[in-house]
Each structure stands twice: as C-alpha cells, then as structure tokens.
Write a protein that holds these residues in place. Structure first.
Motif, PDB file in Angstrom:
ATOM      1  N   ASP A   1       0.881  -1.184   0.000  1.00 11.99           N
ATOM      2  CA  ASP A   1       0.000   0.000   0.000  1.00 11.99           C
ATOM      3  C   ASP A   1       0.908   1.221   0.000  1.00 11.99           C
ATOM      4  O   ASP A   1       1.629   1.455   0.968  1.00 11.99           O
ATOM      5  CB  ASP A   1      -0.894  -0.020   1.236  1.00 11.99           C
ATOM      6  CG  ASP A   1      -1.843   1.179   1.305  1.00 11.99           C
ATOM      7  OD1 ASP A   1      -1.726   2.096   0.465  1.00 11.99           O
ATOM      8  OD2 ASP A   1      -2.701   1.187   2.201  1.00 11.99           O
TER       9      ASP A   1
ATOM     10  N   ASP B   1      -2.432   7.025  -3.984  1.00 13.34           N
ATOM     11  CA  ASP B   1      -2.621   6.011  -2.938  1.00 13.34           C
ATOM     12  C   ASP B   1      -3.190   4.765  -3.600  1.00 13.34           C
ATOM     13  O   ASP B   1      -4.261   4.826  -4.215  1.00 13.34           O
ATOM     14  CB  ASP B   1      -3.601   6.560  -1.886  1.00 13.34           C
ATOM     15  CG  ASP B   1      -3.728   5.664  -0.664  1.00 13.34           C
ATOM     16  OD1 ASP B   1      -3.027   4.633  -0.583  1.00 13.34           O
ATOM     17  OD2 ASP B   1      -4.558   5.998   0.205  1.00 13.34           O
TER      18      ASP B   1
ATOM     19  N   THR C   1      -3.344   0.196  -3.267  1.00 10.24           N
ATOM     20  CA  THR C   1      -2.956  -1.054  -2.610  1.00 10.24           C
ATOM     21  C   THR C   1      -3.162  -2.212  -3.580  1.00 10.24           C
ATOM     22  O   THR C   1      -4.230  -2.331  -4.191  1.00 10.24           O
ATOM     23  CB  THR C   1      -3.801  -1.334  -1.353  1.00 10.24           C
ATOM     24  OG1 THR C   1      -3.780  -0.193  -0.502  1.00 10.24           O
ATOM     25  CG2 THR C   1      -3.244  -2.546  -0.601  1.00 10.24           C
TER      26      THR C   1
ATOM     27  N   GLN D   1     -14.874  -5.251  -3.362  1.00 11.66           N
ATOM     28  CA  GLN D   1     -14.271  -3.982  -3.796  1.00 11.66           C
ATOM     29  C   GLN D   1     -14.936  -3.504  -5.086  1.00 11.66           C
ATOM     30  O   GLN D   1     -15.274  -2.334  -5.227  1.00 11.66           O
ATOM     31  CB  GLN D   1     -12.756  -4.151  -3.983  1.00 11.66           C
ATOM     32  CG  GLN D   1     -11.960  -2.842  -3.950  1.00 11.66           C
ATOM     33  CD  GLN D   1     -11.729  -2.225  -5.320  1.00 11.66           C
ATOM     34  OE1 GLN D   1     -12.036  -2.844  -6.337  1.00 11.66           O
ATOM     35  NE2 GLN D   1     -11.196  -1.005  -5.336  1.00 11.66           N
TER      36      GLN D   1
ATOM     37  N   THR E   1     -14.247   1.900   4.630  1.00 13.21           N
ATOM     38  CA  THR E   1     -13.960   1.484   3.249  1.00 13.21           C
ATOM     39  C   THR E   1     -13.078   2.474   2.511  1.00 13.21           C
ATOM     40  O   THR E   1     -12.365   2.081   1.577  1.00 13.21           O
ATOM     41  CB  THR E   1     -15.282   1.233   2.495  1.00 13.21           C
ATOM     42  OG1 THR E   1     -15.908   0.077   3.080  1.00 13.21           O
ATOM     43  CG2 THR E   1     -15.078   0.980   1.024  1.00 13.21           C
ATOM     44  N   GLY E   2     -13.093   3.738   2.922  1.00 14.43           N
ATOM     45  CA  GLY E   2     -12.250   4.670   2.168  1.00 14.43           C
ATOM     46  C   GLY E   2     -12.193   6.060   2.771  1.00 14.43           C
ATOM     47  O   GLY E   2     -12.856   6.369   3.767  1.00 14.43           O
TER      48      GLY E   2
ATOM     49  N   SER F   1     -10.889   7.042  -1.883  1.00 16.16           N
ATOM     50  CA  SER F   1     -10.448   5.663  -2.082  1.00 16.16           C
ATOM     51  C   SER F   1     -11.581   4.705  -1.775  1.00 16.16           C
ATOM     52  O   SER F   1     -12.491   5.010  -1.001  1.00 16.16           O
ATOM     53  CB  SER F   1      -9.259   5.350  -1.167  1.00 16.16           C
ATOM     54  OG  SER F   1      -9.673   5.274   0.183  1.00 16.16           O
TER      55      SER F   1
ATOM     56  N   GLU G   1     -11.263   0.894  -0.489  1.00 10.90           N
ATOM     57  CA  GLU G   1     -10.181  -0.010  -0.099  1.00 10.90           C
ATOM     58  C   GLU G   1     -10.575  -0.970   1.018  1.00 10.90           C
ATOM     59  O   GLU G   1     -10.006  -0.930   2.119  1.00 10.90           O
ATOM     60  CB  GLU G   1      -8.941   0.790   0.315  1.00 10.90           C
ATOM     61  CG  GLU G   1      -9.194   1.901   1.332  1.00 10.90           C
ATOM     62  CD  GLU G   1      -7.887   2.562   1.782  1.00 10.90           C
ATOM     63  OE1 GLU G   1      -6.958   1.830   2.154  1.00 10.90           O
ATOM     64  OE2 GLU G   1      -7.815   3.805   1.747  1.00 10.90           O
TER      65      GLU G   1
ATOM     66  N   ARG H   1      -5.846  -6.404   0.894  1.00  8.12           N
ATOM     67  CA  ARG H   1      -6.630  -5.186   0.698  1.00  8.12           C
ATOM     68  C   ARG H   1      -6.487  -4.824  -0.770  1.00  8.12           C
ATOM     69  O   ARG H   1      -5.441  -5.084  -1.384  1.00  8.12           O
ATOM     70  CB  ARG H   1      -6.105  -4.067   1.602  1.00  8.12           C
ATOM     71  CG  ARG H   1      -6.785  -2.724   1.420  1.00  8.12           C
ATOM     72  CD  ARG H   1      -6.511  -1.739   2.556  1.00  8.12           C
ATOM     73  NE  ARG H   1      -5.139  -1.286   2.663  1.00  8.12           N
ATOM     74  CZ  ARG H   1      -4.306  -1.651   3.626  1.00  8.12           C
ATOM     75  NH1 ARG H   1      -4.693  -2.490   4.569  1.00  8.12           N
ATOM     76  NH2 ARG H   1      -3.062  -1.196   3.671  1.00  8.12           N
TER      77      ARG H   1
ATOM     78  N   GLU I   1      -7.148  -1.420  -3.204  1.00 11.37           N
ATOM     79  CA  GLU I   1      -7.478   0.001  -3.104  1.00 11.37           C
ATOM     80  C   GLU I   1      -7.319   0.715  -4.436  1.00 11.37           C
ATOM     81  O   GLU I   1      -6.269   0.651  -5.077  1.00 11.37           O
ATOM     82  CB  GLU I   1      -6.563   0.683  -2.077  1.00 11.37           C
ATOM     83  CG  GLU I   1      -6.712   2.212  -2.055  1.00 11.37           C
ATOM     84  CD  GLU I   1      -5.850   2.890  -1.002  1.00 11.37           C
ATOM     85  OE1 GLU I   1      -4.788   2.340  -0.654  1.00 11.37           O
ATOM     86  OE2 GLU I   1      -6.256   3.968  -0.541  1.00 11.37           O
TER      87      GLU I   1
END
Ligand code: ZN
Ligand code: ZN
Ligand code: ZN
Length: 365
Positions: A220, A232, A234, A258, A295-296, A324, A326, A338, A340
């Motif tokens: 990440d 950012d 992941t 996701q 979640t983000g 995000s 993620e 994860r 993302e």
C-alpha cells in the motif's frame, strides 16, 4: 484560480456565519493561496475577513518564497523582533466569529485568544471542508496524473520487476519509495509492505521480516506530487506457486466486494452506503469480523481528507468527490489482503483512476 477560491471561501463564510478565517500550516492555505507554510515556531497566517482584503502574514525570511498575487492577497512580512500575534490580532480587529485552521499549532491559538478581540472561535474545516472535498477540473487532472504514476509502480510489482523473495519488507518498501519518486512524486507518504502473517495488520510497519516464497505480500503506497496532489494504491501479490484454496477463496470475496463498492459509488449515494455494500459482501462471505476499518477516505492535497466512506457519513456523493475504495480482510495469524483504488464521482458514473489489475497476481520473484 486562487481569486475564485477566495470568493468561494468568503461565500461559504457567509453561509456558516464566520467573520474572519485564519489559516496557518496545513492544506487549506495552499488551496486558497498557492503558498505552503513551513511548520515553524515562527507564525505564518492568512487573515481572510469575509468583507475585506486578505493579508498573508509571514516571517521576513520566508517572504521570498511567497508568490504574490496582487488583488488576491497582500503579503505582510514580520521581522524577528516583531510580535506576529499582535500583528494578526490587529488585522482581525473586532470580529464576532473567527475560524482558525485545524492544524494551526495550539500555542498560536492560545496566544491569539489572549489578545484578539474575537467573540467565539471555530474550526476552519467548517468553512473549508465542503470546498476542498469537491475537486475542480485542474485538481481532477492532478489526481489522475498522480494515480497513473502510482499505477506504474504497481505494474512493476505485478511484472516481477521488484524482487521480493529473500528481501526484507523494509528493503522492498524503500525500493517502492524510490520508484514512486523516479516516476515523478516529490515525496513518498508511505510504502506499507506486509508479508505473510504481517498482512493481517492493516497498517503494518515494514520491518526486518524476510519475504519467503509462497506467501502474500500486501503493498500500500502513495506520495505527493510537486503540485501537492496525492496518490494512494494497494495491491497484493503471491510470491510463487499456486495460492492455497483458502487464500483464493477469501481474496475472491474481497475482490467482489471492492468491485461492488466501486460500482455503487454513483452521484447521490450516501458515502456510508458505499461502505455498506463492501461490508455486506464481506460479511456474507463469512469474513465480516476481519474487515475492521472504514472502506475509504477522500484524497487531494492531503492523503486522507473528506469525504470519508464510513458508516454514519450520510453525505451524498457529488460530482468532483475524490476518494479511495479499499476494503480489506485480515485473518489474525494467517494473512490478509486489501485492494485500493482512487475514484472520482462523476455524472457518467464512478471514474476509477487506477487501472492495474485487481487479481492476486502470482510473481516468481
Ligand atoms: Zn490506510
Ligand atoms: Zn493506501
Ligand atoms: Zn488509502
């Protein structure tokens, strides 16, 4: 651009009943003026009255770094023997309500409260959050660019160009960091590398653990571009051989969750509903107790900012919201994963800024 943003800030101040806005370190100041204050013991402060001219108070030795914008704000340097608190208090005058930057050092606020003729104090986020959460065209372009560069490093990871097996997490983290900078980031904000059982800790600190063949490696990472905007991302990889059925199983649940949360991120949807979609699928898959974070988060000039994709946030997604998605699954003692991406809420549906595959790629490196 900055003139427009100052106008929007003044309009928002009128809306929420703030007479003067005071900004020091943090992202609100560069958002409005293009100038980033150094986190110094010497005070830098923008004084923005709702009705009146904006003045940027800066230490004399910092003044050469300010790009002046006549008609937008003026610069008022102070010398080493001046009292900048008195200077700011004088510019504020008598104000009913002052809003001060959330990241301003407490010592400056305490000193100001002792001398400024201000009725009550509020947080600048009450003015600024709503403005900064919805990105304009230039900001969206900046975020697309930053995400594209983070994607390049993720693609190098998937292609096996970043050696993993036999190296420590820390070594790989530093490798990823160098690559982020090589691709154009001005600085790296984090590069989490978590191998095997360490991947069960969402914010694991990359350390001396040596990466072995046949295990999960969660990466990440993100940084800040020279223009101030952040990336950012992941992604997870499996280091050689076929992952065990149990890993395939929970990773599949995560991947579906996701994707569903991304698809749910349409304009008008409450932020918490995007979180709820991911959480329901992970719970239905039997892993609910092991998805313990929101979640983000929003992203822009800061790595984490509004809007937060979390239960209890009833705010509706609006055009220009950048954030995000993620979700993760973290099984104590075993491993975790994860996925993302950064998204922008847009009229045609969510625009996903990261394009690297979400699959659990097996790398023989
Ligand atoms: Zn995080
Ligand atoms: Zn991240
Ligand atoms: Zn993130």
């Amino acid at each position: 651009m900055h003139a427009q943003r100052l106008d929007r800030a003044r309009a928002r101040m009128a809306e929420v009943g703030v007479d003067v806005l005071l900004l020091s370190v943090g992202a609100d100041l560069p958002y409005l003026t293009g100038y980033t204050a150094m986190p110094l013991e010497r005070l830098t402060m923008l004084v923005l009255p709702r009705d009146g001219d904006a003045v940027l108070v800066v230490p004399r030795l910092e003044a050469p770094r300010v790009v002046e914008q006549p008609g937008v704000f003026s610069v008022r340097p102070w010398d080493e023997t001046d009292d900048p608190i008195a200077l700011v208090a004088g510019l504020v005058g008598a104000a009913g309500v002052a809003a001060i930057g959330d990241r301003t050092w407490a010592r400056f606020l305490v000193d100001l409260q002792a001398v400024a003729r201000v009725g009550s104090w509020r947080k600048a986020s009450e003015v600024m959050t709503a403005l900064r959460a919805r990105k304009d065209d230039a900001e969206m372009a900046a975020l697309r660019h930053a995400s594209g560069l983070a994607d390049k490093v993720a693609a190098q990871l998937h292609a096996g160009e970043i050696p993993l097996v036999g190296r420590t997490e820390l070594d790989v983290s530093q490798d990823i960091s160098r690559r982020l900078v090589a691709e154009g980031h001005a600085k790296v904000n984090f590069a989490i590398v978590a191998a095997g059982e360490n991947a069960a800790s969402p914010h694991h600190d990359a350390g001396g653990r040596v990466i072995k063949a046949g295990e999960m490696v969660l990466c990440d990472f993100g940084g800040t571009m020279p223009d101030g905007y952040c990336s950012d991302i992941t992604r997870c990889v499996w280091t050689g051989g076929e992952p065990p059925a149990q890993v395939r199983e929970f990773y599949g649940v995560l991947q579906d969750a996701q994707a569903a949360a991304v698809a749910a991120a349409v304009i008008g949807t409450p932020c918490e509903e995007v979180d709820g979609v991911a959480r329901k699928l992970i719970s239905d898959g039997g892993y609910g107790e092991w998805f313990m974070h929101r979640t983000g988060h929003g992203i822009g000039l800061e790595e984490h900012e509004d809007p937060y994709i979390v239960s209890g946030n009833h705010e509706l997604l609006a055009p220009g919201h950048a954030f995000s998605v993620e979700p993760g699954i973290y099984i104590p003692g075993l491993t975790g994963a994860r996925i993302e991406d950064i998204l922008i809420a847009a009229d045609g549906g969510p625009e996903v800024l990261n394009h690297v595959t979400h699959d659990l790629v097996v790398v023989d490196a």
